[in-house]
Design a protein around this motif. Structure first.
Motif, short mmCIF file in Angstrom:
data_model
loop_
_atom_site.label_atom_id
_atom_site.label_comp_id
_atom_site.label_asym_id
_atom_site.label_seq_id
_atom_site.Cartn_x
_atom_site.Cartn_y
_atom_site.Cartn_z
N SER A 1 0.81 -1.22 0.00
CA SER A 1 0.00 0.00 0.00
C SER A 1 0.84 1.27 0.00
O SER A 1 0.29 2.37 -0.07
N ALA A 2 2.15 1.14 0.07
CA ALA A 2 3.01 2.32 0.09
C ALA A 2 2.90 3.09 -1.22
O ALA A 2 2.72 2.49 -2.28
N PRO A 3 3.01 4.42 -1.15
CA PRO A 3 2.99 5.19 -2.39
C PRO A 3 4.20 4.84 -3.25
O PRO A 3 5.21 4.37 -2.72
N ARG A 4 4.10 5.03 -4.52
CA ARG A 4 5.24 4.72 -5.37
C ARG A 4 5.67 5.94 -6.17
O ARG A 4 6.62 6.60 -5.83
N ASP A 5 4.99 6.24 -7.24
CA ASP A 5 5.34 7.38 -8.08
C ASP A 5 4.57 8.60 -7.60
O ASP A 5 3.34 8.59 -7.56
N ILE A 6 5.30 9.65 -7.25
CA ILE A 6 4.70 10.83 -6.63
C ILE A 6 5.03 12.05 -7.48
O ILE A 6 6.16 12.22 -7.93
N ALA A 7 4.02 12.88 -7.69
CA ALA A 7 4.19 14.14 -8.41
C ALA A 7 3.63 15.25 -7.52
O ALA A 7 2.57 15.09 -6.92
N VAL A 8 4.35 16.35 -7.44
CA VAL A 8 3.90 17.50 -6.64
C VAL A 8 3.78 18.69 -7.59
O VAL A 8 4.72 19.01 -8.32
N PHE A 9 2.62 19.32 -7.54
CA PHE A 9 2.34 20.47 -8.37
C PHE A 9 2.14 21.70 -7.50
O PHE A 9 1.69 21.59 -6.37
N GLY A 10 2.45 22.85 -8.02
CA GLY A 10 2.15 24.12 -7.38
C GLY A 10 1.32 24.94 -8.35
O GLY A 10 0.95 24.47 -9.43
N LEU A 11 1.03 26.15 -7.97
CA LEU A 11 0.30 27.07 -8.84
C LEU A 11 1.22 28.18 -9.28
O LEU A 11 2.12 28.58 -8.53
N ASP A 12 1.00 28.71 -10.48
CA ASP A 12 1.81 29.82 -10.97
C ASP A 12 1.54 31.07 -10.12
O ASP A 12 0.70 31.06 -9.22
#
Length: 108
Positions: free
Chosen positions: A57-68
């Motif tokens: 159940s561990a996370p694998r591929d992670i993406a972090v987004f911000g705002l302009d």
């Protein structure tokens, strides 16, 4: 709301987690002011303390987004892979200085 709070809490005892339906999930955190992000940390329990003795159940591929700067467009800040064979807490620094406003969206 309870699931979101568990996503942000430092308690990683077995069973106290952010449950997902299926194999993908995301969380949106809107902040009231600009922040300067330098890194993102993800933590999961070791398989030795897991009741099932697995960490599937561990996370694998992670993406972090911000705002302009206008708070309108999403900007990719970071991608990384959580490795269950390494430390429970894994931190990945942002490669560029973040001056994004009012939010961060993590996706696993």
């Amino acid at each position: 709301l309870t699931a979101l709070l568990s996503c942000l809490q430092p308690d990683v005892s077995p069973g106290n987690c952010w449950p997902l339906q299926g194999h993908q999930g995301q969380v949106v955190i809107r902040l009231p002011a600009r922040v300067h992000l330098t890194a993102v940390s993800v933590q999961h329990i070791y398989k030795e303390v897991s009741p099932s003795r697995t960490v599937v159940s561990a996370p694998r591929d992670i993406a972090v987004f911000g705002l302009d700067a206008d708070g309108e467009e999403e900007v990719l800040l970071l991608t990384f892979t959580y490795d269950v064979t390494k430390e429970a807490i894994q931190t990945s620094p942002l490669k560029v200085r973040s001056t994004r406003r009012a939010g961060c969206r993590g996706q696993t």
